[in-house]
Each structure stands twice: as C-alpha cells, then as structure tokens.
Scaffold this motif. Structure first.
Motif, PDB file in Angstrom:
ATOM      1  N   GLN A   1       0.833  -1.208   0.000  1.00 49.59           N
ATOM      2  CA  GLN A   1       0.000   0.000   0.000  1.00 49.59           C
ATOM      3  C   GLN A   1       0.865   1.255   0.000  1.00 49.59           C
ATOM      4  O   GLN A   1       0.573   2.228  -0.700  1.00 49.59           O
TER       5      GLN A   1
ATOM      6  N   ALA B   1       2.460   1.811  -3.459  1.00 45.81           N
ATOM      7  CA  ALA B   1       1.485   2.321  -4.436  1.00 45.81           C
ATOM      8  C   ALA B   1       1.193   3.795  -4.183  1.00 45.81           C
ATOM      9  O   ALA B   1       1.066   4.588  -5.128  1.00 45.81           O
ATOM     10  N   PHE B   2       1.096   4.175  -2.909  1.00 47.06           N
ATOM     11  CA  PHE B   2       0.816   5.574  -2.578  1.00 47.06           C
ATOM     12  C   PHE B   2       2.000   6.463  -2.955  1.00 47.06           C
ATOM     13  O   PHE B   2       1.805   7.565  -3.496  1.00 47.06           O
TER      14      PHE B   2
ATOM     15  N   ALA C   1       1.939   7.108  -6.686  1.00 46.72           N
ATOM     16  CA  ALA C   1       0.863   8.031  -7.061  1.00 46.72           C
ATOM     17  C   ALA C   1       1.160   9.442  -6.562  1.00 46.72           C
ATOM     18  O   ALA C   1       0.926  10.429  -7.281  1.00 46.72           O
TER      19      ALA C   1
ATOM     20  N   ASP D   1      -5.887   3.189   0.288  1.00 48.56           N
ATOM     21  CA  ASP D   1      -6.160   2.654  -1.049  1.00 48.56           C
ATOM     22  C   ASP D   1      -7.068   3.595  -1.835  1.00 48.56           C
ATOM     23  O   ASP D   1      -6.846   3.830  -3.040  1.00 48.56           O
TER      24      ASP D   1
ATOM     25  N   THR E   1      -5.045   6.656  -2.872  1.00 48.76           N
ATOM     26  CA  THR E   1      -4.130   6.297  -3.966  1.00 48.76           C
ATOM     27  C   THR E   1      -4.887   6.255  -5.288  1.00 48.76           C
ATOM     28  O   THR E   1      -4.405   6.783  -6.308  1.00 48.76           O
TER      29      THR E   1
ATOM     30  N   ASN F   1      -4.352   8.700  -8.567  1.00 46.86           N
ATOM     31  CA  ASN F   1      -4.110   8.159  -9.906  1.00 46.86           C
ATOM     32  C   ASN F   1      -5.129   8.700 -10.917  1.00 46.86           C
ATOM     33  O   ASN F   1      -4.777   8.974 -12.069  1.00 46.86           O
TER      34      ASN F   1
END
Length: 212
Positions: A89, A92-93, A96, A191, A194, A198
């Motif tokens: 997580q 991914a953050f 982004a 999530d 993120t 995006n």
C-alpha cells in the motif's frame, strides 16, 4: 533525420554530464547544479513550457525528481496512518504521490515568464547535519523578489541529500499536501486516496476542496 538524431544525442549527453556533476553528498552543490540546469532548460524552451503540459512533466521527472525524496514526503503525508498500511500500500501511494508532485510542479512551471533564478551563496554543512534549508530567490522585473526555500534531508545509509519540501511565500508545499490528503486517508483509507490520486494524475488535475 540526421539533425534530429544529433539533437537527441546532445540532449542525452547533457543529462549524463549534469548527472556526473551532481554531488549528492553536498546539499548546496547538488541543489545549485540541479536548479540552474533545470532553470536554463526552462528559459531555452519557454514557448513549449507554456503550451505543452507533457513536456513540463517530462522535464520535472528527468531533471528534478531524481533529487526529490518523494518516499519521505509521502510518508509525512500519510502521517499517523502509516503503521496501519502494508508495504504494498505504501509503495502504491508513493508512486501516485510522486506523480501528483510532478503535476503540481508542472502547473507552476507553466506560469514561467522570464523570471531570473538567484542562486544561494555556498555554505558548508556540518558532517552531522541531517536537515538543511537552502534559500533561492526568483527575481522578476518590477516586482519584489520571491523567496524560495528548499528543505533537504540526508539519507542516513547513503549520505546523499534530497529535497522533500519547497516553501514559497511562507507556504509549504508538503504541509499543503498534508492538509489536502491526510484527512482523506484517515476517512477513506490509503487505497481510496491512492486511487483518487491516480485518477487526477491521469486527467492532469488537482483534488478539489469538495472532494475532501
């Protein structure tokens, strides 16, 4: 075609030379070289900077982002919610959020109009220092100089310095992003934020107040 290939080779060589000259163990030398190189490119391609968003983003990714500690900045934005997230997580953050920073800087660069960058006077930084603020000025004829402060952090493992925040007119970009995103992370989870980043990155937009 030959001229195009020659131009591309020269451009690649300029990136290589710039990278070789950047001493990331010295924050003043590092930031001065990077800022001057980026600003010169902006001046040389003023028309394209003002009209081409993709060009501005590519310039920021190539010339500025390698010297930005986007992971540290992203973790600061996540704040107290960090220990509630997984490694995947967070990764991914960070990705982004990095693209979101690029979009934010691209908006600023689109407003360039013959301003002059005033470089800081070199100062030696103590070996045990882990944070440093370096001040530039943006000078425009007929207007008061704009103070621009970059905050840098030294990586304890590599000894390399990277910027994690920029303060203009007493407004911290990092604090602004914290105020913008941290409440959303607490309310909706990392999530969801993120995904929201995006979506805005794909559109080239920033998060509106009503989404917070």
């Amino acid at each position: 075609m030959k001229k195009l290939l020659t131009f591309c080779m020269a451009l690649l060589m300029s990136f290589t030379v710039c990278a070789a000259e950047v001493d990331m163990k010295d924050p003043y030398k590092m930031l001065t070289v990077v800022a001057e190189d980026a600003f010169n490119t902006i001046k040389e391609h003023k028309a394209q900077m003002q009209s081409d968003v993709a060009y501005r983003r590519d310039l920021i990714r190539e010339k500025l982002m390698p010297y930005v500690d986007s992971t540290y900045a992203a973790y600061r934005v996540i704040g107290n919610s960090l220990n509630k997230t997984s490694k995947e997580q967070r990764a991914a953050f960070v990705e982004a959020f990095s693209d979101y920073i690029v979009a934010s800087y691209a908006d600023v660069l689109g407003k360039y109009d013959n301003q002059e960058l005033v470089l800081p006077k070199y100062e030696s930084v103590p070996a045990d220092a882990t944070m440093v603020n370096i001040k530039f000025f943006i000078r425009e004829q007929g207007k008061q100089d704009l103070e621009l402060i970059f905050k840098l952090r030294k990586n304890g493992k590599t000894g390399e310095w990277r910027a994690f925040d920029m303060v203009a007119e007493n407004i911290s970009m990092l604090q602004a992003k914290q105020s913008e995103l941290a409440p959303l992370i607490r309310k909706d989870g990392i999530d969801a934020v993120t995904q929201l980043l995006n979506e805005h990155n794909a559109k080239g937009t920033t998060i509106a107040a009503g989404e917070q």
